[in-house]
Design a protein around this motif. Structure first.
Motif, PDB file in Angstrom:
ATOM      1  N   ASP A  49      -0.815  11.589  -6.595  1.00 29.05           N
ATOM      2  CA  ASP A  49      -0.274  10.239  -6.746  1.00 29.05           C
ATOM      3  C   ASP A  49      -1.113   9.260  -5.928  1.00 29.05           C
ATOM      4  O   ASP A  49      -1.288   9.433  -4.723  1.00 29.05           O
ATOM      5  CB  ASP A  49       1.178  10.185  -6.278  1.00 29.05           C
ATOM      6  N   LEU A  50      -1.634   8.236  -6.607  1.00 26.75           N
ATOM      7  CA  LEU A  50      -2.587   7.305  -6.001  1.00 26.75           C
ATOM      8  C   LEU A  50      -1.903   5.994  -5.646  1.00 26.75           C
ATOM      9  O   LEU A  50      -1.263   5.371  -6.499  1.00 26.75           O
ATOM     10  CB  LEU A  50      -3.725   7.052  -6.989  1.00 26.75           C
ATOM     11  N   ALA A  51      -2.009   5.588  -4.382  1.00 28.04           N
ATOM     12  CA  ALA A  51      -1.499   4.292  -3.922  1.00 28.04           C
ATOM     13  C   ALA A  51      -2.665   3.513  -3.350  1.00 28.04           C
ATOM     14  O   ALA A  51      -3.409   4.014  -2.502  1.00 28.04           O
ATOM     15  CB  ALA A  51      -0.414   4.489  -2.869  1.00 28.04           C
ATOM     16  N   LEU A  52      -2.805   2.274  -3.820  1.00 25.84           N
ATOM     17  CA  LEU A  52      -3.918   1.419  -3.427  1.00 25.84           C
ATOM     18  C   LEU A  52      -3.395   0.094  -2.917  1.00 25.84           C
ATOM     19  O   LEU A  52      -2.594  -0.561  -3.589  1.00 25.84           O
ATOM     20  CB  LEU A  52      -4.815   1.154  -4.637  1.00 25.84           C
ATOM     21  N   PRO A  91       0.376   7.553 -11.006  1.00 25.22           N
ATOM     22  CA  PRO A  91       0.810   8.916 -10.730  1.00 25.22           C
ATOM     23  C   PRO A  91      -0.276   9.941 -11.064  1.00 25.22           C
ATOM     24  O   PRO A  91      -1.176   9.667 -11.866  1.00 25.22           O
ATOM     25  CB  PRO A  91       2.025   9.096 -11.634  1.00 25.22           C
ATOM     26  N   ALA A  92      -0.191  11.106 -10.439  1.00 20.06           N
ATOM     27  CA  ALA A  92      -1.126  12.192 -10.732  1.00 20.06           C
ATOM     28  C   ALA A  92      -1.153  12.421 -12.240  1.00 20.06           C
ATOM     29  O   ALA A  92      -0.104  12.461 -12.893  1.00 20.06           O
ATOM     30  CB  ALA A  92      -0.709  13.463 -10.007  1.00 20.06           C
ATOM     31  N   GLY A 148       0.779  -1.226   0.000  1.00 13.69           N
ATOM     32  CA  GLY A 148       0.000   0.000   0.000  1.00 13.69           C
ATOM     33  C   GLY A 148       0.812   1.276   0.000  1.00 13.69           C
ATOM     34  O   GLY A 148       0.255   2.358  -0.001  1.00 13.69           O
ATOM     35  N   ARG A 149       2.127   1.175  -0.058  1.00 18.14           N
ATOM     36  CA  ARG A 149       2.989   2.361  -0.045  1.00 18.14           C
ATOM     37  C   ARG A 149       3.222   2.860  -1.469  1.00 18.14           C
ATOM     38  O   ARG A 149       3.498   2.077  -2.367  1.00 18.14           O
ATOM     39  CB  ARG A 149       4.328   2.016   0.613  1.00 18.14           C
ATOM     40  N   TRP A 150       3.130   4.181  -1.659  1.00 17.97           N
ATOM     41  CA  TRP A 150       3.354   4.785  -2.975  1.00 17.97           C
ATOM     42  C   TRP A 150       4.773   4.488  -3.446  1.00 17.97           C
ATOM     43  O   TRP A 150       5.743   4.668  -2.724  1.00 17.97           O
ATOM     44  CB  TRP A 150       3.138   6.299  -2.935  1.00 17.97           C
ATOM     45  N   THR A 151       4.863   4.022  -4.691  1.00 18.78           N
ATOM     46  CA  THR A 151       6.139   3.832  -5.376  1.00 18.78           C
ATOM     47  C   THR A 151       5.931   4.306  -6.802  1.00 18.78           C
ATOM     48  O   THR A 151       4.999   3.862  -7.470  1.00 18.78           O
ATOM     49  CB  THR A 151       6.554   2.337  -5.392  1.00 18.78           C
ATOM     50  N   ALA A 152       6.789   5.195  -7.257  1.00 16.61           N
ATOM     51  CA  ALA A 152       6.642   5.714  -8.614  1.00 16.61           C
ATOM     52  C   ALA A 152       6.798   4.583  -9.618  1.00 16.61           C
ATOM     53  O   ALA A 152       7.741   3.794  -9.527  1.00 16.61           O
ATOM     54  CB  ALA A 152       7.688   6.799  -8.876  1.00 16.61           C
ATOM     55  N   PRO A 153       5.864   4.478 -10.570  1.00 18.84           N
ATOM     56  CA  PRO A 153       5.959   3.441 -11.600  1.00 18.84           C
ATOM     57  C   PRO A 153       7.253   3.581 -12.398  1.00 18.84           C
ATOM     58  O   PRO A 153       7.671   4.678 -12.742  1.00 18.84           O
ATOM     59  CB  PRO A 153       4.739   3.697 -12.483  1.00 18.84           C
ATOM     60  N   ALA A 154       7.891   2.463 -12.673  1.00 16.55           N
ATOM     61  CA  ALA A 154       9.162   2.450 -13.407  1.00 16.55           C
ATOM     62  C   ALA A 154       8.891   2.399 -14.908  1.00 16.55           C
ATOM     63  O   ALA A 154       8.687   1.323 -15.466  1.00 16.55           O
ATOM     64  CB  ALA A 154       9.997   1.251 -12.972  1.00 16.55           C
ATOM     65  N   GLU A 186      -9.232  10.953 -13.380  1.00 14.93           N
ATOM     66  CA  GLU A 186      -9.021  12.230 -12.686  1.00 14.93           C
ATOM     67  C   GLU A 186      -8.120  12.036 -11.471  1.00 14.93           C
ATOM     68  O   GLU A 186      -8.446  12.462 -10.358  1.00 14.93           O
ATOM     69  CB  GLU A 186     -10.359  12.851 -12.289  1.00 14.93           C
ATOM     70  N   VAL A 187      -6.976  11.400 -11.675  1.00 16.62           N
ATOM     71  CA  VAL A 187      -6.018  11.173 -10.593  1.00 16.62           C
ATOM     72  C   VAL A 187      -5.319  12.503 -10.334  1.00 16.62           C
ATOM     73  O   VAL A 187      -4.468  12.926 -11.107  1.00 16.62           O
ATOM     74  CB  VAL A 187      -5.007  10.057 -10.964  1.00 16.62           C
ATOM     75  N   THR A 188      -5.719  13.181  -9.251  1.00 18.71           N
ATOM     76  CA  THR A 188      -5.203  14.519  -8.967  1.00 18.71           C
ATOM     77  C   THR A 188      -3.988  14.510  -8.042  1.00 18.71           C
ATOM     78  O   THR A 188      -3.262  15.496  -7.972  1.00 18.71           O
ATOM     79  CB  THR A 188      -6.304  15.410  -8.355  1.00 18.71           C
TER      80      THR A 188
END
Length: 114
Positions: free
Chosen positions: A93-96, A37-38, A8-14, A89-91
């Motif tokens: 950075d979304l972590a799920l 990402p936003a 569940g922790r945000w990690t920037a997509p590679a 509408e990802v405003t």
């Protein structure tokens, strides 16, 4: 017992528009993290398993054929198997945190079950 580090922790997509990482898999369920990402595009297709999303960071809107809703940290979303759904509408950075039951892909056509 197992502590699932980083779930569940945000990690920037590679190098991709979004990122799915499966962190635990058993025959009955799988747990992972999905990050968008936003401004990013959610290009997923319906899944063959039931799914629960827990928003741990960010803000977006989820849309299904039945409508849509704004989601943010703490939102819990149930999506039944086969239902079209997408985050738009990802405003922020979304972590799920994502839980599939049974495990992700285990009901896919042609997949053997033990």
């Amino acid at each position: 017992m197992l502590i699932i580090e980083g779930a569940g922790r945000w990690t920037a997509p590679a190098g991709a528009a979004n990122d799915w990482v499966e962190q635990l898999r058993t025959p009955d369920l799988s747990v992972g993290t999905y990050c968008i990402p936003a401004g990013g595009l959610d290009d997923q297709s319906p899944h063959t398993e039931d799914e629960i999303y827990v928003v741990t960071a960010g803000r977006a809107r989820i849309v299904t054929p039945d409508g849509g809703a704004e989601v943010g940290p703490g939102s819990v979303i149930f999506v039944p198997a086969g239902e079209e759904h997408r985050f738009v509408e990802v405003t922020e950075d979304l972590a799920l945190l994502v839980v599939f039951g049974p495990a992700y892909g285990s009901r896919a056509p042609g997949r053997r079950t033990e």
